[in-house]
Design a protein around this motif. Sequence first.
Motif, mmCIF file in Angstrom:
data_model
loop_
_atom_site.group_PDB
_atom_site.id
_atom_site.type_symbol
_atom_site.label_atom_id
_atom_site.label_comp_id
_atom_site.label_asym_id
_atom_site.label_seq_id
_atom_site.Cartn_x
_atom_site.Cartn_y
_atom_site.Cartn_z
ATOM 1 N N UNK A 73 4.687 26.302 -1.097
ATOM 2 C CA UNK A 73 4.073 25.116 -0.575
ATOM 3 C C UNK A 73 3.662 25.087 0.868
ATOM 4 N N UNK A 74 4.636 25.826 1.627
ATOM 5 C CA UNK A 74 4.461 26.154 3.112
ATOM 6 C C UNK A 74 3.295 27.152 3.577
ATOM 7 N N UNK A 75 3.271 28.119 2.489
ATOM 8 C CA UNK A 75 1.977 29.134 2.526
ATOM 9 C C UNK A 75 0.571 28.398 2.486
ATOM 10 N N UNK A 76 0.569 27.419 1.202
ATOM 11 C CA UNK A 76 -0.607 26.858 1.048
ATOM 12 C C UNK A 76 -1.200 25.686 2.002
ATOM 13 N N UNK A 77 -0.042 24.963 2.391
ATOM 14 C CA UNK A 77 -0.377 23.848 3.224
ATOM 15 C C UNK A 77 -0.178 23.738 4.666
ATOM 16 N N UNK A 78 0.374 24.819 4.979
ATOM 17 C CA UNK A 78 0.659 24.781 6.485
ATOM 18 C C UNK A 78 0.417 26.502 7.139
#
Length: 269
Positions: A73-78
């Motif tokens: 999630x951190x990789x995809x959205x941030x």
Amino acid sequence: MSATITDEQEILSGEAVAIDVQPVGFVLRAAGALIDMALGIVLFIAVTWVQVWLMSEGLLTEHTFRILMICAAVLSFLVLPITVEVATRGRSLGKLAVGGRIVRIDGGAITFRHTFIRALVGVLEVYMTFGGAAVITGALTARSQRLGDLVAGTYSQRVRTPALPAHQPYLPPSLAGWASIADVARMPDRLARRISQFLAHAQRLSPAARAGVAQELAAEARSFVSPVPAVSAEELLLGITVLRREREKTALTNADDRAERLSGRRIRL
């Protein structure tokens, strides 16, 4: 070079020159945001699918899977939006599609700080509210800024604008004979610039204003023309502009030819 904001559509540069800016409209910006959101979601689904497959093969424990889901999630959205905007200086795939670029309020290029703030706030307003908060703030701000833009001090500026047709004055048929004998002296730069601007925007003026400005400019230009033809003020301005343009073009061409001939003689010597 520093810049000052004068209104919602104009930036005043350090040289006191007004720079016209065009923010990307709400609809186009929403379309670009959807493209960027889709890219992040596709990446998240792809990484999640790989992790689910690894877990089904017994290569991941449940605790490791949960940790990797947070990392995905951190990789995809941030990380993804930050990396793309920093690398492209404000242009993601969605912004490239709609012809926009994220810039500072003063028109300058964004830095990592601006991108990080936008991405961090974007997780809340775009993904956690399914774009609802971004839609509300974008619809209520003059430059279609979302909450992340307001916090970071940025907005989406249009960088793809339709090319305007070049204005080419033409010689009125009534001045064909006059042009062959006319003598038009060099006019002051300010007057020549005012005449050129008037001819380029004359069609946008009301008939009364158009006639008044033409009369005023023609009165100033008559002292540089001999003989003065008996035509309307606007026709006179057209004739002067076209004649000066053609004669200056001829003079430049002759100067280039003369310089080329002199250069050839020096080489032979």
